[in-house]
Design an enzyme around this catalytic site. Structure first.
Site, PDB file in Angstrom:
ATOM      1  N   ARG A 168       0.853  -1.186   0.000  1.00 13.61           N
ATOM      2  CA  ARG A 168       0.000   0.000   0.000  1.00 13.61           C
ATOM      3  C   ARG A 168       0.889   1.236   0.000  1.00 13.61           C
ATOM      4  NH1 ARG A 168      -2.810   2.970   4.700  1.00 13.61           N
ATOM      5  NH2 ARG A 168      -4.113   4.423   3.540  1.00 13.61           N
ATOM      6  N   HIS A 185      -3.282  10.796   0.722  1.00 12.01           N
ATOM      7  CA  HIS A 185      -2.720  10.595   2.056  1.00 12.01           C
ATOM      8  C   HIS A 185      -2.145  11.942   2.498  1.00 12.01           C
ATOM      9  CE1 HIS A 185      -1.302   7.195   4.866  1.00 12.01           C
ATOM     10  NE2 HIS A 185      -1.018   8.337   5.483  1.00 12.01           N
ATOM     11  N   GLU A 191      -7.761   8.214   6.188  1.00 11.86           N
ATOM     12  CA  GLU A 191      -8.073   8.869   7.461  1.00 11.86           C
ATOM     13  C   GLU A 191      -8.560  10.305   7.298  1.00 11.86           C
ATOM     14  OE1 GLU A 191      -4.921   8.494  10.301  1.00 11.86           O
ATOM     15  OE2 GLU A 191      -4.922   6.306  10.223  1.00 11.86           O
ATOM     16  N   ASN A 196      -7.733   1.538   9.802  1.00 17.16           N
ATOM     17  CA  ASN A 196      -6.431   1.778  10.440  1.00 17.16           C
ATOM     18  C   ASN A 196      -6.653   1.764  11.937  1.00 17.16           C
ATOM     19  OD1 ASN A 196      -5.470   2.185   7.881  1.00 17.16           O
ATOM     20  ND2 ASN A 196      -4.939   4.341   8.161  1.00 17.16           N
ATOM     21  N   TYR A 250      -4.680   1.813  15.814  1.00 14.53           N
ATOM     22  CA  TYR A 250      -3.488   1.913  16.667  1.00 14.53           C
ATOM     23  C   TYR A 250      -3.825   1.673  18.135  1.00 14.53           C
ATOM     24  CZ  TYR A 250      -1.041   3.348  12.517  1.00 14.53           C
ATOM     25  OH  TYR A 250      -0.488   3.330  11.267  1.00 14.53           O
ATOM     26  N   GLU A 272      -3.680  -0.259   8.035  1.00 16.65           N
ATOM     27  CA  GLU A 272      -2.529   0.181   8.841  1.00 16.65           C
ATOM     28  C   GLU A 272      -2.663  -0.360  10.248  1.00 16.65           C
ATOM     29  OE1 GLU A 272      -1.710   4.410   9.169  1.00 16.65           O
ATOM     30  OE2 GLU A 272      -2.010   4.678   7.019  1.00 16.65           O
TER      31      GLU A 272
HETATM   32  C1  FCB Z   1      -1.723   7.202  10.632  1.00 17.38           C
HETATM   33  C2  FCB Z   1      -1.281   7.714   9.278  1.00 17.38           C
HETATM   34  C3  FCB Z   1       0.067   7.208   8.843  1.00 17.38           C
HETATM   35  C4  FCB Z   1       1.043   7.147   9.989  1.00 17.38           C
HETATM   36  C5  FCB Z   1       0.446   6.440  11.177  1.00 17.38           C
HETATM   37  C6  FCB Z   1       1.367   6.311  12.361  1.00 17.38           C
HETATM   38  O1  FCB Z   1      -2.627   8.086  11.201  1.00 17.38           O
HETATM   39  O2  FCB Z   1      -2.230   7.340   8.308  1.00 17.38           O
HETATM   40  O3  FCB Z   1       0.506   8.022   7.795  1.00 17.38           O
HETATM   41  O4  FCB Z   1       1.502   8.401  10.288  1.00 17.38           O
HETATM   42  O5  FCB Z   1      -0.715   7.090  11.598  1.00 17.38           O
END
Ligand code: FCB
Length: 469
Positions: free
Chosen positions: A80, A124, A169, A296, A298, A373
């Site tokens: 990607r 992006h 995002e 995505n 985290y 992600e």
């Molecule tokens: C996301 C972004 C990516 C990267 C990660 C850590 O929000 O899409 O570009 O910065 O965080």
């Protein structure tokens, strides 16, 4: 001694890594590329840690062959990347910049030559500066320009790209870019941020239509959202959870997947905007059939109804600006969550990923999902023997891949997983100090070194399983 057996994924599961143009390419002023809002932002003193910019980044633009070899060696089935809008259409206008396009053409062909599916993100975050000068995402015309850009990419790369992702995002583009101002273009205007939300949604829908009209019909079309898995401290915080969920998730899922903004979003933000920028038919345009939803993830978010007296917590992981990205959430607290934490200060909690995927299974059962992600920044060190012993990243990836496997077992239709990131890169306002790569990049020489996590991920890809431990 093995205590946990390997955890197998479906045969067709797509394993990949992810990057984004401004974070890795460099060559910012070469071959006719125009400036983006991130060039302007990063060159403004004080906005990016260490004064870092993406001028050189990982120099991926010039090291394409070497990076393709790394991908081939990893054995991934997909890669990607994102296309830099101002590299292919400088100024955001109609003139195609052939050298810029040639770069992506070489990238796509190089991937295909290695049997790696190209997954291309159109946006992006690198809006051509001229379009920001003309009003940016709060301005309707930007959505129309974006659709034109999508059409041009569909016409030129659409015979070879496997999966298109319109936006990455949009939450960050709108709220961090226009409300809290910690991302480019650095504005702090809540009404403008909500107008940006809408024009990103509209631009997404128009871009899907443009891609369907130009690209190979076999290509998949998707969008990537950083959906927030919002939890309340107690049952009394249900209202705070609903509000944060409306701003973070409903603002995009509503128009894109349900064809309407949620009522509670409109009501909660009525003192900020009357939403008059939403014209008849816009929500229907935003709501185009998608082949996949990119997720995505985290970490989760923890909220509490603020009592108005005690100091208000704002530990949302983005609280480095003076303004809040959380419009109309003045009475919501973002509560510090228990560790462990990554270098970003984000807590590690993979249960949020499983829960989020199960929610999507329930709410959008017909829509396949893809983790576009997931990853972690740690203070990696290149040891004298040439190894990077990033066992915490291996642990993070293991936990999250297992969380995805749990969701699949419980019926979530998850088609693939992309590690963020292939290599250490320009982490936006945090500069190069935050290393997310599974490949280490030396900031002086730009030499690439496989971290232990890259070797671990190669094994996962090769076996189609979370390796035994
Ligand atoms: C996301 C972004 C990516 C990267 C990660 C850590 O929000 O899409 O570009 O910065 O965080």
């Amino acid at each position: 001694m093995t205590t946990t057996p390997a955890r197998a994924f479906p045969e067709s599961f797509l394993w990949g890594t992810a990057t984004a143009a401004y974070q890795v390419e460099g060559a910012a002023a070469e071959d006719g590329r125009g400036p983006s809002i991130w060039d302007t932002f990063s060159h403004t003193p004080g906005l990016v840690d260490g004064g870092d910019t993406g001028d050189v980044a990982c120099d991926h633009y010039h090291r394409l062959e070497e990076d393709l070899d790394i991908l081939a060696e990893l054995g991934v089935g997909a890669y990607r990347f994102s296309i830099s809008w101002p590299r292919v259409l400088p100024g955001g206008g109609d003139r195609l910049n052939q050298p810029g396009l040639d770069f992506y053409s070489r990238l796509v062909d190089g991937l295909l030559a290695h049997d790696i599916a190209p997954v291309a993100t159109l946006y992006h975050w690198d809006l051509p500066q001229e379009l920001e000068d003309a009003g940016g995402w709060p301005h309707r015309d930007t959505a129309l320009r974006f659709a034109e850009y999508a059409r041009r990419m569909g016409e030129t790369l659409g015979d070879r790209v496997h999966t298109w992702i319109t936006l990455n995002e949009p939450w960050c583009s709108a709220y961090l870019g226009y409300a809290s101002g910690v991302h480019a273009p650095g504005r702090t205007d809540p009404a403008a941020a909500l107008a940006a939300v809408h024009h990103l949604n509209l631009g997404h829908g128009l871009a899907v239509q443009a891609l369907r009209a130009t690209a190979d019909p076999a290509a998949q079309v998707a969008v990537t959202l950083n959906l927030h898995h919002v939890r309340g401290v107690s049952e009394r915080d249900a209202g705070a959870v609903r509000r944060a969920d409306a701003l973070a998730n409903g603002a995009f899922l509503g128009p894109m997947l349900d064809g309407a903004y949620p009522r509670d979003l409109i009501e909660a933000t009525s003192s900020v905007t009357d939403w008059a920028f939403v014209r008849d038919g816009d929500e229907a345009t935003a709501c185009q059939p998608l082949d996949l939803l990119g997720v995505n993830y985290y970490n989760p978010v923890l909220v509490r109804q603020w009592d108005g007296a005690t100091p208000r917590e704002t530990a949302d992981g983005h609280a480095d600006g003076s303004a809040s990205p959380w419009i109309a959430c003045e009475d919501v607290e973002f509560v510090q969550q228990p560790g462990p934490y990554t270098e970003m200060g984000w807590n590690i909690d993979e249960t949020g990923l499983t829960e989020l995927l199960l929610r999507l299974r329930d709410e959008y059962p017909a829509l396949p999902l893809m983790i576009t992600e997931n990853g972690a920044a740690f203070a990696d060190v290149l040891d004298a023997d040439g190894r990077v012993r990033d066992e915490r990243r291996v642990d993070y990836l293991r936990r999250h891949l297992t969380a995805v496997a749990d969701a699949i077992d419980a019926g979530a239709d998850v088609r693939g997983y992309f590690v963020w990131s292939l290599m250490d890169n320009f982490e936006w306002a945090r500069g190069y100090a935050k290393r997310f790569g599974i490949v280490y990049v030396d900031r002086e020489t730009l030499e690439r070194t496989w971290k232990d996590s890259a070797h671990w991920f190669r094994e996962a890809v090769a076996t189609g399983a979370v390796p035994a431990s």
